[in-house]
Design an enzyme around this catalytic site. Structure first.
Site, mmCIF file in Angstrom:
data_model
loop_
_atom_site.group_PDB
_atom_site.id
_atom_site.type_symbol
_atom_site.label_atom_id
_atom_site.label_comp_id
_atom_site.label_asym_id
_atom_site.label_seq_id
_atom_site.Cartn_x
_atom_site.Cartn_y
_atom_site.Cartn_z
ATOM 1 N N HIS A 242 50.377 50.472 70.227
ATOM 2 C CA HIS A 242 50.667 51.825 70.710
ATOM 3 C C HIS A 242 52.157 51.996 70.988
ATOM 4 C CE1 HIS A 242 46.330 52.963 71.987
ATOM 5 N NE2 HIS A 242 46.642 53.461 70.809
ATOM 6 N N CYS B 18 50.151 54.931 51.446
ATOM 7 C CA CYS B 18 50.093 55.553 52.772
ATOM 8 C C CYS B 18 50.198 54.541 53.904
ATOM 9 C CB CYS B 18 48.822 56.384 52.932
ATOM 10 S SG CYS B 18 47.295 55.427 52.894
#
EC number: 2.7.3.9
Length: 561
Positions: free
Chosen positions: A189, A488
């Protein structure tokens, strides 16, 4: 590292930024609460624990609302952790054994943290988030400030073991020049939020623990290094690069292309519709990966309805009229358990019932998502493409494409994240309309290195020739059958590696919004023939480090020629 001798610390760079500043270290975590019997009643301790858990949950939600974007999703997930019923049960069990509220919270969170860390994958990366919630609750119980970001009067480079999402989301970007962590990886994160906020960051730099307060450092995210006590020449070089990046950031936005005019559309990776406008403003030519997981994770114990999903997809598609938007159907399973999909424990979730495998076992959820996407597509002017994650066989490809067509999806493709799909790319693309390569998972499975495990982080490098060879297999298959092949994964955000990927046959690149400027500028330095030459050089190397170094040297020669 307090001497004046230059020293180098290595980690994983996030983005391509450069920063110069003095170190300010994050305060150390609170020590574990004493394991001594409580002098209060069990009921009193239970009330104390419940109150602090509630206070911390509301604080995290408040910070999330203030931060917005991906930070809001992350912090709301943390708030849910603070009030998780299973954690509450574990706390109550410890209180029944005579523990204090502080110790009960510490032991309950530590137990769950160890379980998540052992599971690896998405949940393994969330173990650090549990640590942060635990520290905040224990600090509230003790009436002391939670460990947090220092606040010197001058700009600084923040150095920490890891940075909690709540702290990353609220960083004062006028003061924080860059971020260095000793723990974490490119999908933590901390890394995700650093990308969203365009913070110059180097994560997983183990030796960063030796950087002392007040030390002057240069952060070079492009090379994943931190130079302590740099020389005057190193400072001058860094300042030049900072100025060049600032100039590129304000240059007119143009479509992605090589020096010879070969078009390479640059697309955005998004996790919610909230980031769509910012991506469009940054010059994204569409969306190459729209992750739908947060929509489902936010829904609680049941899947969102077709109507709820359609409204979300409408907001996304309306931001890109006339442009391609690639949506990945729900990528969840044992490593991202959902009660309504699959929350069964698995010993090795990365190799378990995840992605399309999990959706196929609950086909009604997949049908509803495809239906909602088709309805949103019909009501907008965007060009919707839909792809399935974790496809490993030709048969799975046929299953997904057939079901997507049945539900009204016009363009259906697959993600290539598993070596088997890459090796059979000609047959996979014989059935799918397009392929999109997820380099994060493809690297993990090719090198048998858990992408969330710090002990094998050095192997999680998409520059490895084995990974690039598989990318080339897919690129060649796409060219042979006339089907698009996009990238991606995080590899597309590396400006030099992006050129190599194009040389291997990638027809579009998708990345986090802040990376668009650097990649756009890099592509303009090379022709398609030069990109192919660099790809051949990368493939000829024996390892990731050798591949990166050889391509960098060759690219420099091309620029000087």
């Amino acid at each position: 590292m307090t001497s004046s001798t230059p020293a180098l610390v290595s980690g994983t760079g996030i983005g391509q930024g450069v920063a110069i500043g003095v170190v300010a270290r994050m305060s150390d975590p609170l020590p574990p609460p004493a394991d001594s019997p409580s002098t209060r009643t069990q009921a009193d301790e239970a009330e104390r624990a419940r109150t602090s858990l509630r206070i911390v949950a509301r604080e995290l939600e408040s910070r999330g609302q203030a931060a917005g974007g991906a930070a809001r999703d992350v912090l709301e997930a943390q708030a849910m952790m603070a009030e998780d019923p299973m954690l509450s049960e574990a706390i109550d069990e410890a209180l029944a054994a005579g523990k204090t509220a502080e110790r009960a919270v510490f032991e309950a969170f530590a137990s769950f943290r160890d379980q998540l860390a052992a599971m690896g994958g998405y949940l393994g990366e969330r173990a650090a988030d549990l640590d942060d919630v635990s520290q905040r609750v224990i600090a509230d119980l003790g009436g002391v400030p939670a460990p947090g970001v220092p606040s010197p009067e001058h700009p600084f480079v923040l150095v920490a073991r890891d940075l909690a999402p709540a702290d990353t989301a609220m960083l004062d970007l006028d003061k924080v020049l860059g971020l260095v962590t000793s723990d974490g990886g490119p999908t933590s994160h901390t890394a995700i939020l650093a990308r969203e906020k365009s913070i110059v960051a180097v994560v997983g730099a183990t030796d960063a623990t030796g950087l002392a307060d007040g030390t002057v450092v240069i952060l070079d995210a492009a090379s994943g290094t931190v130079i302590a006590n740099p020389t005057d020449q190193q400072k001058a070089d860094a300042e030049r690069r900072i100025a060049e990046r600032q100039a590129a950031a304000v240059a007119p936005v143009t479509p992605g292309a090589l020096a010879d005019g070969t078009a390479i559309p640059l697309l955005a990776n998004l996790g919610s519709s909230a980031g769509a406008q910012a991506a469009a403003d940054a010059g994204a030519e569409g969306v190459g990966l729209f992750r739908t997981e947060f929509l489902f994770l936010d829904a609680g114990g049941t899947a969102p309805t077709i109507e709820q999903q359609r409204e979300h997809y409408l907001r996304l598609l309306q931001a890109f009229p006339g442009k391609k938007v690639v949506v990945r159907v729900l990528d969840a399973g044992a490593d991202k358990p959902l009660q309504f999909l699959n929350d069964a424990h698995e010993e090795n979730p990365a190799l378990g019932l995840r992605g399309l495998r999990a959706l196929r076992a609950s086909e009604d959820i997949l049908r509803e998502q495809l239906t909602a996407l088709a309805q949103a597509d019909a009501a907008t002017q965007a060009e919707l493409w839909v792809m399935a994650p974790m496809v490993s066989t030709v048969e799975e490809t046929g299953y997904f494409v057939g079901l997507a067509r049945e539900c009204g999806i016009r363009t259906a493709g697959v993600m290539v994240e598993v070596p088997s799909a890459a090796l059979l790319a000609d047959r996979v693309l014989g059935r799918a309309d397009f392929a999109s390569i997820g380099t994060n998972d493809l690297t993990q499975y090719t090198l048998a290195a858990d992408r969330m495990l710090g002990s094998v982080a050095a192997l999680q490098d998409p520059w490895h020739p084995a990974v690039l060879r598989l990318v080339g297999e897919v690129g060649a298959a796409g060219a042979a059958v006339g089907k698009p092949v996009g990238i991606c994964g995080e590899a597309a955000a590396d400006p030099l590696l992006a050129v190599v990927l194009v040389g291997l046959g990638a027809t579009s690149l998708s990345m986090s919004t802040p990376a668009l400027t650097d990649v756009r500028a890099s592509l303009l330095n090379y022709t398609i023939d030069e990109a192919r030459q660099l790809a051949e050089i990368a493939l000829a190397a024996d390892g990731a480090a050798e591949s990166r170094a050889a391509v960098a040297a060759a690219a420099l020669s091309m620029k000087e020629a």
